[in-house]
Design a protein around this motif. Structure first.
Motif, mmCIF file in Angstrom:
data_model
loop_
_atom_site.group_PDB
_atom_site.id
_atom_site.type_symbol
_atom_site.label_atom_id
_atom_site.label_comp_id
_atom_site.label_asym_id
_atom_site.label_seq_id
_atom_site.Cartn_x
_atom_site.Cartn_y
_atom_site.Cartn_z
ATOM 1 N N CYS A 87 0.835 -1.212 0.000
ATOM 2 C CA CYS A 87 0.000 0.000 0.000
ATOM 3 C C CYS A 87 0.867 1.259 0.000
ATOM 4 O O CYS A 87 0.549 2.243 -0.682
ATOM 5 C CB CYS A 87 -0.923 -0.006 1.214
ATOM 6 N N ALA A 88 1.972 1.234 0.765
ATOM 7 C CA ALA A 88 2.872 2.387 0.803
ATOM 8 C C ALA A 88 3.490 2.629 -0.575
ATOM 9 O O ALA A 88 3.590 3.773 -1.037
ATOM 10 C CB ALA A 88 3.958 2.179 1.852
ATOM 11 N N CYS A 89 3.909 1.541 -1.239
ATOM 12 C CA CYS A 89 4.497 1.678 -2.575
ATOM 13 C C CYS A 89 3.466 2.187 -3.579
ATOM 14 O O CYS A 89 3.765 3.070 -4.403
ATOM 15 C CB CYS A 89 5.045 0.328 -3.047
ATOM 16 N N LEU A 90 2.248 1.650 -3.518
ATOM 17 C CA LEU A 90 1.212 2.070 -4.449
ATOM 18 C C LEU A 90 0.779 3.505 -4.190
ATOM 19 O O LEU A 90 0.440 4.239 -5.135
ATOM 20 C CB LEU A 90 0.015 1.119 -4.362
ATOM 21 N N ALA A 91 0.795 3.936 -2.921
ATOM 22 C CA ALA A 91 0.482 5.334 -2.617
ATOM 23 C C ALA A 91 1.541 6.258 -3.213
ATOM 24 O O ALA A 91 1.230 7.343 -3.731
ATOM 25 C CB ALA A 91 0.395 5.539 -1.109
ATOM 26 N N ASP A 92 2.808 5.825 -3.165
ATOM 27 C CA ASP A 92 3.878 6.614 -3.768
ATOM 28 C C ASP A 92 3.694 6.692 -5.280
ATOM 29 O O ASP A 92 3.883 7.744 -5.891
ATOM 30 C CB ASP A 92 5.232 5.988 -3.431
ATOM 31 N N ALA A 93 3.299 5.573 -5.894
ATOM 32 C CA ALA A 93 3.053 5.559 -7.338
ATOM 33 C C ALA A 93 1.884 6.471 -7.696
ATOM 34 O O ALA A 93 1.910 7.177 -8.717
ATOM 35 C CB ALA A 93 2.765 4.138 -7.813
ATOM 36 N N LEU A 94 0.848 6.496 -6.853
ATOM 37 C CA LEU A 94 -0.296 7.376 -7.094
ATOM 38 C C LEU A 94 0.137 8.838 -7.051
ATOM 39 O O LEU A 94 -0.272 9.641 -7.903
ATOM 40 C CB LEU A 94 -1.377 7.117 -6.048
ATOM 41 N N GLY A 95 0.990 9.186 -6.080
ATOM 42 C CA GLY A 95 1.508 10.547 -6.021
ATOM 43 C C GLY A 95 2.314 10.901 -7.261
ATOM 44 O O GLY A 95 2.238 12.034 -7.760
ATOM 45 N N TYR A 96 3.063 9.934 -7.756
ATOM 46 C CA TYR A 96 3.853 10.129 -8.975
ATOM 47 C C TYR A 96 2.931 10.458 -10.154
ATOM 48 O O TYR A 96 3.189 11.413 -10.910
ATOM 49 C CB TYR A 96 4.653 8.854 -9.246
ATOM 50 N N TYR A 97 1.852 9.703 -10.308
ATOM 51 C CA TYR A 97 0.955 9.937 -11.435
ATOM 52 C C TYR A 97 0.164 11.233 -11.281
ATOM 53 O O TYR A 97 -0.220 11.848 -12.282
ATOM 54 C CB TYR A 97 0.024 8.738 -11.614
ATOM 55 N N ARG A 98 -0.081 11.647 -10.057
ATOM 56 C CA ARG A 98 -0.718 12.950 -9.845
ATOM 57 C C ARG A 98 0.192 14.076 -10.334
ATOM 58 O O ARG A 98 -0.262 15.017 -10.993
ATOM 59 C CB ARG A 98 -1.045 13.134 -8.364
ATOM 60 N N LEU A 99 1.471 13.989 -10.001
ATOM 61 C CA LEU A 99 2.423 14.989 -10.478
ATOM 62 C C LEU A 99 2.534 14.952 -12.002
ATOM 63 O O LEU A 99 2.617 15.996 -12.651
ATOM 64 C CB LEU A 99 3.797 14.745 -9.851
ATOM 65 N N LEU A 100 2.512 13.745 -12.557
ATOM 66 C CA LEU A 100 2.627 13.599 -14.005
ATOM 67 C C LEU A 100 1.416 14.194 -14.708
ATOM 68 O O LEU A 100 1.556 14.929 -15.705
ATOM 69 C CB LEU A 100 2.770 12.112 -14.354
ATOM 70 N N SER A 101 0.228 13.919 -14.199
ATOM 71 C CA SER A 101 -0.986 14.441 -14.833
ATOM 72 C C SER A 101 -1.110 15.952 -14.682
ATOM 73 O O SER A 101 -1.708 16.623 -15.527
ATOM 74 C CB SER A 101 -2.229 13.765 -14.237
ATOM 75 N N ALA A 102 -0.507 16.492 -13.610
ATOM 76 C CA ALA A 102 -0.551 17.944 -13.404
ATOM 77 C C ALA A 102 0.537 18.670 -14.186
ATOM 78 O O ALA A 102 0.604 19.899 -14.163
ATOM 79 C CB ALA A 102 -0.412 18.268 -11.917
ATOM 80 N N GLY A 103 1.388 17.924 -14.876
ATOM 81 C CA GLY A 103 2.459 18.524 -15.656
ATOM 82 C C GLY A 103 3.630 19.016 -14.836
ATOM 83 O O GLY A 103 4.482 19.754 -15.338
ATOM 84 N N ARG A 104 3.710 18.584 -13.563
ATOM 85 C CA ARG A 104 4.807 19.043 -12.711
ATOM 86 C C ARG A 104 6.076 18.227 -12.912
ATOM 87 O O ARG A 104 7.158 18.651 -12.529
ATOM 88 C CB ARG A 104 4.395 19.007 -11.234
ATOM 89 N N ILE A 105 5.936 17.049 -13.490
ATOM 90 C CA ILE A 105 7.094 16.244 -13.861
ATOM 91 C C ILE A 105 6.880 15.710 -15.269
ATOM 92 O O ILE A 105 5.747 15.678 -15.773
ATOM 93 C CB ILE A 105 7.342 15.069 -12.884
ATOM 94 N N HIS A 106 7.969 15.303 -15.905
ATOM 95 C CA HIS A 106 7.913 14.735 -17.251
ATOM 96 C C HIS A 106 8.832 13.516 -17.290
ATOM 97 O O HIS A 106 9.844 13.471 -16.585
ATOM 98 C CB HIS A 106 8.355 15.758 -18.295
ATOM 99 N N THR A 107 8.472 12.544 -18.093
ATOM 100 C CA THR A 107 9.280 11.335 -18.142
ATOM 101 C C THR A 107 9.144 10.662 -19.501
ATOM 102 O O THR A 107 8.114 10.785 -20.173
ATOM 103 C CB THR A 107 8.864 10.347 -17.034
ATOM 104 N N SER A 108 10.185 9.953 -19.864
ATOM 105 C CA SER A 108 10.155 9.152 -21.088
ATOM 106 C C SER A 108 9.751 7.717 -20.797
ATOM 107 O O SER A 108 9.583 6.913 -21.709
ATOM 108 C CB SER A 108 11.543 9.166 -21.747
ATOM 109 N N PHE A 109 9.592 7.376 -19.511
ATOM 110 C CA PHE A 109 9.215 6.012 -19.118
ATOM 111 C C PHE A 109 8.267 6.119 -17.922
ATOM 112 O O PHE A 109 8.705 6.096 -16.774
ATOM 113 C CB PHE A 109 10.461 5.201 -18.751
#
Length: 313
Positions: A87-109
């Protein structure tokens, strides 16, 4: 189908033991120095006390590695711990995708390692059926099963570390900061920059022209065979690409990653900077981030673009 599920269970068991081996090694190293415990690269639970997370990680690692024939209650507790970590790992992944969808981070993978680990732990907790195997029956097991039981976890520790390096390095965390620190690379005996040095410097110039930073810290050393130092070569490139000399700070002490970060920490204290961007190539960024956290430097990493792929990296 049943055979595929059996193979998946064996593979997940090997991967979880590799994770447990990595976790236990880091907990033990952390007894000597907190700087030697790198478990936070895979388990980040900011909402929970650090001691609680470390206790969970230790219990998980010891249970997976030491309990060959656990009591049903112990097995249930171990699965519960694995679910909490998942759950802790998946919560971290959810935060990652929130940043990605908000355009605050960018990635090629766009697949963070925390997502893969969360799904692995979830699958293992739900399907794991560890049973004791007698010495007689163990001698009859296929070579593939022996490899999964003994050799695979050691290999997967290295694979996991490489996966962390690649997935982290693919993500661009660029945003407004007080300065961008550029990590040096080789200068040729002719005085020309290496491809790596040019890539990193141009990435920093782009951050300046985008208005994300007002200052570039050019950090590196000097090869006796080169006619000028790495910072001097970077400064020449930056000025040629429209960055004024007043916006450049040359750090000639940056002979390695640690030295560059120590110099950055001094500059942050001198100028009152709160946050900096660290610019280097993707393979280097995970190490930079880890060293910054250990040094107490608030930094975000930015991968340099590679118009010409550096194959030997």
């Amino acid at each position: 189908m049943q055979h595929l599920m059996s193979v998946a269970r064996q593979a997940s068991d090997a991967a979880v033991r590799a994770l447990a081996l990595f976790a236990l090694a880091n907990v033990l190293l952390g007894l000597f120095s907190t700087n030697w415990n790198a478990n936070d690269i895979w388990i980040q639970a900011a909402v929970l006390p650090g001691w609680f997370v470390q206790t969970l990680v230790l219990a998980f690692a010891c249970g997976v590695l030491l309990l060959r024939r656990p009591h049903p209650a112990a097995r249930l507790a171990l699965r519960g711990i694995a679910l909490l970590l998942a759950c802790a790992c998946l919560a971290d992944a959810l935060g990652y995708y929130r940043l990605l969808s908000a355009g605050r981070i960018h990635t090629s993978f766009p697949v963070p390692l925390s997502l893969a680990l969360g799904l692995l732990l979830l699958f293992w907790a739900v399907t794991s059926q560890r049973r004791h195997v007698s010495s007689r029956s163990r001698t009859r097991r296929a070579l593939w099963n022996r490899v999964l039981d003994h050799g695979a976890p050691l290999v997967l520790v290295g694979v996991g570390a490489l996966a962390h390096i690649l997935t982290f390095g693919a993500t661009d965390y660029a945003r407004s900061a007080d300065a961008a620190v550029v990590f040096g690379a080789a200068v040729r005996p002719t005085g020309r920059p290496s491809t790596a040095l040019l890539d990193r410097t141009l990435a920093a110039c782009d951050l300046y022209h985008r208005g994300l930073v007002d200052t570039l810290v050019l950090s590196g050393g000097r090869d006796p065979a080169a006619p000028l130092s790495e910072p001097a070569c970077m400064a020449r490139i930056a000025r040629a690409h429209g960055v004024p000399a007043a916006a450049l700070v040359l750090d000639e002490t940056g002979v390695d990653t640690g030295a560059s970060i120590r110099a950055t920490k001094r500059l942050m204290a001198e100028h009152g900077w709160q946050r900096v961007l660290m610019v280097s190539h993707d393979y280097h960024l995970a190490r930079i981030k880890l060293c910054c956290e250990r040094a107490g430097v608030e930094a975000l990493t930015v991968p340099a673009a590679e118009p010409k792929r550096i194959l030997k990296k």
